[in-house]
Design an enzyme around this catalytic site. Structure first.
Site, PDB file in Angstrom:
ATOM      1  N   HIS A 195      -8.317   4.194   2.284  1.00 32.82           N
ATOM      2  CA  HIS A 195      -7.530   3.560   1.218  1.00 32.82           C
ATOM      3  C   HIS A 195      -7.689   4.291  -0.096  1.00 32.82           C
ATOM      4  O   HIS A 195      -6.794   4.287  -0.934  1.00 32.82           O
ATOM      5  CB  HIS A 195      -7.890   2.086   1.115  1.00 32.82           C
ATOM      6  N   GLU A 437      -0.449  -3.337  13.741  1.00 32.05           N
ATOM      7  CA  GLU A 437      -1.471  -2.324  13.464  1.00 32.05           C
ATOM      8  C   GLU A 437      -2.634  -2.375  14.447  1.00 32.05           C
ATOM      9  O   GLU A 437      -3.498  -1.509  14.440  1.00 32.05           O
ATOM     10  CB  GLU A 437      -1.961  -2.412  12.024  1.00 32.05           C
ATOM     11  N   ASP A 461      -3.650   1.928  10.455  1.00 33.59           N
ATOM     12  CA  ASP A 461      -4.606   1.249  11.325  1.00 33.59           C
ATOM     13  C   ASP A 461      -4.245   1.419  12.789  1.00 33.59           C
ATOM     14  O   ASP A 461      -5.121   1.521  13.642  1.00 33.59           O
ATOM     15  CB  ASP A 461      -4.687  -0.237  10.972  1.00 33.59           C
ATOM     16  N   CYS A 508       5.405   0.815   7.478  1.00 31.30           N
ATOM     17  CA  CYS A 508       4.830   0.864   6.134  1.00 31.30           C
ATOM     18  C   CYS A 508       3.531   1.679   6.077  1.00 31.30           C
ATOM     19  O   CYS A 508       2.877   1.730   5.050  1.00 31.30           O
ATOM     20  CB  CYS A 508       4.592  -0.549   5.599  1.00 31.30           C
TER      21      CYS A 508
HETATM   22  C1  PEP Z   1      -1.518   0.374   7.764  1.00 26.23           C
HETATM   23  O1  PEP Z   1      -2.557   0.059   8.351  1.00 26.23           O
HETATM   24  O2  PEP Z   1      -0.733   1.240   8.187  1.00 26.23           O
HETATM   25  C2  PEP Z   1      -1.146  -0.268   6.499  1.00 26.23           C
HETATM   26  C3  PEP Z   1       0.034  -0.104   5.984  1.00 26.23           C
HETATM   27  O3  PEP Z   1      -2.077  -1.013   5.878  1.00 26.23           O
HETATM   28  P1  PEP Z   1      -3.405  -0.464   5.149  1.00 26.23           P
HETATM   29  O4  PEP Z   1      -3.276   1.018   5.017  1.00 26.23           O
HETATM   30  O5  PEP Z   1      -3.454  -1.161   3.845  1.00 26.23           O
HETATM   31  O6  PEP Z   1      -4.478  -0.911   6.078  1.00 26.23           O
HETATM   32 MG    MG Z   2      -3.597  -1.734   7.801  1.00 26.05          MG
END
Ligand code: PEP
Ligand code: MG
Length: 576
Positions: A195, A437, A461, A508
């Protein structure tokens, strides 16, 4: 003397600035005296930290299987016993009361006194037990420092134009850097999908991670060039290097200004298909950039960032105002808000989830929310209230079973009834969806799709869990592969499940913003992409230049490739 360090380039761009070395591992403390009237509060602060430390250790203890890990359990029991011992419970309190020192200082003094006793022992085994004291004391210190731990170094305006060089940075650190004009960052650990690096990309801060020994090799104040694309850090560069990278930096600016011309153009492919390009945001302030890049909506709002760098979680009213503001700013364009995804690498300092032995597989996201309804309910109430002000979509992270889904849907119904009884406005038809995910959900997507209004594929994920690699562990980074046949199959299966259930499927995760993968995803049938705003125009350029009908067959052929080389070659051909 010029020296080059190689890491992993995770956020493109060239930065030139002075090194600012940071130590984030061992907690650093500030020693100060407390006023007489503050002594009781300081004692309570210390006792709350002790209680939180016990809570964390008990949570770890519970996860140890009884039969296998006696030694480990005993080890944790020892730490728990230390937390009950007067050496840590009574003496520091006396120090706070008698010497009026702050809790961290009292604890450090007591640690040093106990360490001296251990050091004087003859028995070598007992002498090593001082490590246990340090583990326990550091745990309490970190809890005490929660909320302030990012403070002194990262909040200085003196960081403007500097390159942060750290062992590791948390997403919360990155958020703090944002407002201080940090030029780039270099960390010794970290992966391309953590992140922290996602944030760096979204904030357009050039970043290199996994630059081992960076703090030992680089000197504070030294001139650095950071190439966030190639993963190169040059210390004390000579004139030729400076000239080369300045040229690269201005080329990058030129590229950006050319792309800026596309911001008002609708994203329609050559064969007339409308593609929705939306933005991922972490903070409401990101809305400024979203408008600049002409996003068709917010495809992912990561609400957990609202909870970071503060002592108390935001209440229902604060969240409601925040969500309403985003909906209003987006003026009728859809806004997908994800419910709280705390845990794993998105920690709020001192939270109980920080203690998990395997946080990515632990009490994270929806699991944490369902376990702690007092955390979840205010958010759901705030979201439902906000739904009266624009096209909100609510999405739930990390679902792995339909039981969880039913629990969540039940809770939403309960809260709707509550709001109706109070006469509070909300949209009774607000669409509810989930992030795909966890591989189990991708495999069983039809079962989930039946009960939901939309799906959104969270590839960050999904890849981590499908390939069993921790997305923040730089030792296994090399295995992180969006083009792994298993990943592509899960994506394609999810798209098909959405089509069958007649519900939209978006993406996303970071894959959606990777220009090299855009044509493949278009060919597999994806029409809704959500990404960090900085990637929007580049992806739009590709959409405008693609005839989906012509590449569909070749995109599907990528799914039949038998090894990585074949996949890569077929994807490269799509991009020709
Ligand atoms: C993902 O896991 O692709 C996602 C969009 O969420 P994050 O990166 O915040 O876990
Ligand atoms: Mg995620």
């Amino acid at each position: 003397m010029t020296m080059t360090l190689i890491g992993l380039g995770v956020s493109r761009g060239v930065a030139i600035g002075r090194a600012h070395l940071l130590q984030r591992g061992q907690p650093e403390i500030v020693e100060y005296s407390v006023a007489a009237r503050e002594v009781d509060t300081e004692v309570r602060r210390f006792q709350a930290a002790l209680a939180a430390a016990r809570h964390q250790l008990r949570a770890i203890r519970k996860q140890i299987p009884e039969e296998t890990a006696r030694d480990i359990a005993a080890f944790i029991d020892t730490h728990l016993l230390m937390l009950e011992d007067s050496m840590l419970t009574t003496t520091p309190v006396q120090l706070i009361r008698d010497s009026r020192c702050n809790a961290e200082w009292a604890l450090r003094q007591q640690r040093d006194a106990v360490a001296r006793v251990f050091d004087a022992m003859d028995d070598p085994y007992l002498r090593t037990r001082v490590d246990d004291i340090d583990h326990v004391v550091n745990r309490i210190l970190r809890i005490l420092l929660a909320g302030e731990s990012n403070a002194p170094d990262l909040s200085e305006s003196a960081l403007k134009g500097q390159v942060i060089v750290a062992d590791d940075l948390t997403p919360a650190d990155t958020v703090l850097m944002k407002n201080h004009g940090v030029a780039a960052f270099v960390t010794e650990v970290g992966g391309p999908m953590s992140h922290t690096t996602i944030l760096a990309r979204s904030l357009q801060i050039p970043a290199v991670v996994g630059a081992h020994h960076a703090r030992r090799t680089l000197r504070h104040g030294e001139a650095l060039i950071v190439d966030g694309e190639q993963g190169v850090v040059i210390a004390d560069p000579d004139r030729a290097a400076l000239r080369h990278y300045r040229r690269r930096r201005s080329g990058e600016r030129q590229r950006r200004s050319e792309l800026a011309r596309l911001s008002d153009k609708p994203a329609v492919t050559r064969d007339g298909r409308e593609i929705s390009l939306q933005a991922n945001i972490e903070l409401p302030e990101d809305l400024r950039v979203v408008r600049k890049f002409g996003a068709d909506g917010i495809g992912l709002y990561r609400t957990e960032f609202l909870y970071m760098n503060r002592a108390e979680p935001p209440g229902e009213e604060e969240q409601y105002v925040d969500y309403r503001r985003i909906l209003r700013t987006m003026q009728g364009r859809p806004v997908f808000i994800r419910t709280l995804d705390l845990g794993a690498d998105k920690q709020v300092d001192g939270s109980v989830t920080a203690a998990a032995t395997n946080p990515a597989l632990g009490l994270r996201a929806i699991r944490l929310c369902l376990k702690e309804p007092e955390l979840f309910r205010p958010q759901l109430r705030a979201l439902l209230r906000a739904s009266a002000h624009g096209p909100l979509r609510i999405m739930f992270p990390m679902l792995s079973t339909t039981q969880e889904l039913f629990q969540v849907l039940g809770l939403v119904e309960e809260i709707k009834a509550e709001l109706a009884a109070e006469g509070t406005r909300y949209d009774p038809l607000v669409p509810l969806g989930a992030i795909v995910e966890v591989p189990a959900m991708a495999v069983a997507a039809p079962l989930f799709a039946r009960h939901l209004d939309f799906l959104s594929i969270g590839t960050n994920d999904l890849i981590q869990y499908t390939l069993a690699i921790d997305r923040v562990d730089d030792e296994v980074n090399y295995l992180y592969d969006p083009l792994h046949p298993a990943v592509l199959k899960l994506i394609h299966d999810t798209l098909k499940a959405g089509q069958k259930a007649c519900i939209p499927v978006a993406m996303c995760g970071e894959m959606a913003g990777d220009p090299k993968l855009c044509r493949l995803l278009l060919g597999l049938g994806l029409t809704q992409f959500s990404m960090q705003p900085a990637s929007l125009l580049e992806v739009k350029r590709i959409v405008l230049d693609t005839d989906v009908g012509k590449l569909r067959r070749r995109a599907l052929a990528v799914l039949r490739a038998t090894d990585h080389e074949q996949v890569a070659a077929r994807v490269a051909k799509l991009n020709d």
